[in-house]
Design an enzyme around this catalytic site. Structure first.
Site, mmCIF file in Angstrom:
data_model
loop_
_atom_site.group_PDB
_atom_site.id
_atom_site.type_symbol
_atom_site.label_atom_id
_atom_site.label_comp_id
_atom_site.label_asym_id
_atom_site.label_seq_id
_atom_site.Cartn_x
_atom_site.Cartn_y
_atom_site.Cartn_z
ATOM 1 C CG ASP A 127 -0.350 -7.998 16.437
ATOM 2 O OD1 ASP A 127 -0.136 -6.812 16.695
ATOM 3 O OD2 ASP A 127 0.516 -8.768 15.976
ATOM 4 C CG ASP A 229 -1.157 -3.288 13.544
ATOM 5 O OD1 ASP A 229 0.062 -3.474 13.389
ATOM 6 O OD2 ASP A 229 -1.917 -2.908 12.631
ATOM 7 C CD GLU A 283 2.894 -0.995 14.286
ATOM 8 O OE1 GLU A 283 3.740 -1.416 13.483
ATOM 9 O OE2 GLU A 283 1.675 -0.986 14.052
ATOM 10 C CG HIS A 349 5.287 -8.324 11.876
ATOM 11 N ND1 HIS A 349 5.341 -7.705 13.109
ATOM 12 C CD2 HIS A 349 4.273 -7.714 11.206
ATOM 13 C CE1 HIS A 349 4.412 -6.781 13.182
ATOM 14 N NE2 HIS A 349 3.750 -6.759 12.040
ATOM 15 C CG ASP A 350 5.521 -4.472 9.820
ATOM 16 O OD1 ASP A 350 5.113 -5.227 8.926
ATOM 17 O OD2 ASP A 350 4.756 -3.835 10.575
#
Length: 581
Positions: A127, A229, A283, A349-350
């Protein structure tokens, strides 16, 4: 998007996009690349494996399970942030981009992890969190110390004598306000996320050069890619004009893909991506198909992969429409049929757990629906991004108390709901379905105490079903989610048709069944998926009936190796079939 912090927050954590333009076509043919053929396995390090008993997963824990990761057949690991951080947002608030957070280990541990992956033929993507930094980063400490500090313009400041700045909506702020007043210099700073995550000023070339230097540091270590990100938010109109009242209900139109974003990416490509053989993915993919295409059009020299949220955005506590689901994925495939490349995913993860959101986590359907969803992910065109634990069919933990959660954003939203007289019962019910912490519970390795994740107290609760849903149990079951996933991986690797082949949707208006063809000069496959808990029928209105076709993979164990391709094919609940024609 509905008003209220819970609705806004839940919309954010599943991703908010408003792709509305018609698909656009490009003429150039798809080119083969390793990052197109790869399957990306995302590891959330805090929850994967703890090596020292402090209850937090770490780098040595991952190192100890590299052979397991290799056994999955995956090609790339995407590692969530392990940088130095105060950990307000679980690592997405970086205070030093060149150091490792001590609870994860040391830089020597990271080097061992990278070397161990490369020895096993696994690539590592990291990331890159540079829309914002932590408020504890030295850049920000300097920036807020004085209006004349050399780092002042590394961030966005609005001097208070000019009045209150034009309203900007914050995704993580308890008051939804993205401007935080700072008494030290009598000014406000901008934070699209938490006030502990001040936004960097990408209009400042010094900031960009700092980022490129950080990227070189990691690329020179030998990492194989970057996931950027929240990068679609980095470009901002620094005159900060007033936005229309109520803009926050559709804030993506005002926040995403603004200003000189493409110029920044082209400069990043020139400085970094053109000099290293790395995967690059941002993202978010903007507001239109054209936005997404512009990110990954090879002629523009920006990124490799568009990562769009429309599909995952469909899941709601009261269910979702398979017809909409099929339409979204089919539109995206059509838009990228001739050029550009997509990520295909249903969890990260979100997100809460894939099975709980898109399948069925009832015990009788958990395995079947997990296998069906995995079949979808690994037979679609695009690079699959697969979240750790989904290969086991992990489900939401069914937390019932706010005290079960650790996500500070959720805790702030809870406080806001209390303060504004909101419905706490409904709030908790929605959290149990969609909160990010549902996907962050520890990875279950075996049936021992704490699922073999740690010898200490886990940082967040273990899922209650860990004694039956864990690696050790599933390794010994040939029909488990784990072993089915491995078969799927092998099928995809052995058949490039499933990577590059043309996609054609079949039985479009069937509300239970998702069926499609994948075909090219090398082969032709029919994928038939029952997305429901009831018997269904695939209406074969396109393909000729055949007496014997090869069933190369199915999630019901009593299927023969060949079947008849008829005009109507009955399907049991969550049945998945991959048929070679």
């Amino acid at each position: 998007m509905k008003p209220g912090i819970l609705a806004i927050f839940l919309c954010f954590i599943v991703g908010v996009e408003n792709i509305g333009a018609q698909p656009i076509q490009q003429k150039s043919a798809a080119t083969q690349h390793w990052w197109k053929e790869a399957v990306v396995y995302q590891i959330y390090p805090r929850s994967f494996k703890d090596s020292n008993g402090d209850g937090v997963g770490d780098l040595k824990g991952i190192i100890s399970e590299l052979d397991y990761i290799k056994s999955l057949g995956v090609d790339v690991v995407w590692l969530n942030p392990v940088y130095q951080s105060p950990n307000f947002d679980n690592g997405y608030d970086v205070s030093d981009y060149r150091k490792i957070l001590p609870e994860f280990g040391t830089m020597a541990d990271f080097d061992s992890l990278l070397n161990g992956m490369h020895r096993r033929g696994i690539k590592l993507v990291m990331d890159l969190v540079v829309n914002h930094s932590s408020s504890e980063h030295e850049w920000f400490k300097q920036s807020r110390s004085s209006r004349i500090n050399p780092y002042r313009n590394y961030y966005h400041w609005w001097n208070a004598e000019n009045g209150k700045p034009p309203y900007r909506f914050s995704l993580f702020d308890i008051n939804h306000d993205a401007w935080q007043y700072d008494t030290l210099t009598n000014a406000y700073y901008l934070h699209y996320f938490s006030d502990k995550q001040p936004d960097l000023n990408w209009g400042n070339p010094k900031v960009r050069n700092e980022v490129y230097s950080i990227m070189r540091f990691w690329a020179d270590k030998g990492i194989d890619g970057f996931r950027l990100d929240a990068f679609q938010f980095v470009a901002k109109d620094t005159t900060f004009p007033m936005f229309p009242k109520g803009f926050e209900k559709n804030f993506m139109l005002y926040y995403a893909m603004q200003g000189n974003l493409h110029g920044y990416l082209q400069q990043m490509n020139q400085q970094i991506f053109s000099k290293y053989d790395v995967m690059s993915v941002a993202e978010g993919a903007g507001n239109t198909f054209e936005d997404a295409h512009n990110l990954v059009d090879s002629n523009r020299h920006e990124l490799n992969i568009a990562y769009a949220f429309n599909g995952v955005d469909l899941a709601k506590p009261n269910g979702y429409s398979l017809l909409q689901f099929k339409s979204i994925f089919s539109q995206w495939d059509s838009a990228f049929e001739h050029s550009g490349w997509l990520a295909v995913f249903l969890a990260n993860h979100d997100q809460a757990r894939m099975v709980s959101r898109f399948g069925n986590d009832a015990p009788q359907f958990r395995t079947l629906s997990s296998q069906m969803l995995s079949t979808f992910l690994l037979t679609m065109r695009g690079t699959p991004f697969y979240y750790n634990g989904d290969e086991l069919g992990m489900v939401n933990p069914n937390f019932t108390s706010i005290h079960d959660y650790r996500d500070e954003v959720i805790l702030d939203a809870y406080k806001h709901t209390q303060l504004t007289g909101g419905n706490i019962k409904a709030f908790l019910k929605n959290l149990a379905f969609g909160a990010r912490d549902n996907g962050r519970t520890p990875f279950p390795w075996d049936s021992s105490l704490n699922a073999g994740f740690t010898t200490g107290l886990p940082w967040i609760g273990i899922n209650a079903n860990y004694k039956t849903v864990n690696v050790a149990v599933e390794e010994n079951d040939p029909n488990s989610c784990l072993n089915y996933f491995r078969k799927l991986m092998q099928l995809r690797k052995n058949n490039p048709t499933l990577v590059y082949g043309k996609y054609t949707l079949l039985d479009k208006n069937n509300p239970q069944v998702y069926a499609y063809l994948r075909e090219d000069a090398a082969g032709k496959f029919l994928v038939v998926l029952n997305f429901s808990a009831k018997d269904a029928v695939f209406n074969n209105l396109t393909l000729m009936a055949k007496a014997n076709v090869v069933l190369v993979l199915a999630n019901y164990i009593n299927k023969p190796s060949t079947i008849a391709l008829r005009n109507k094919i009955p399907l049991r609940p969550y049945e998945a079939m991959v048929i070679k024609l």
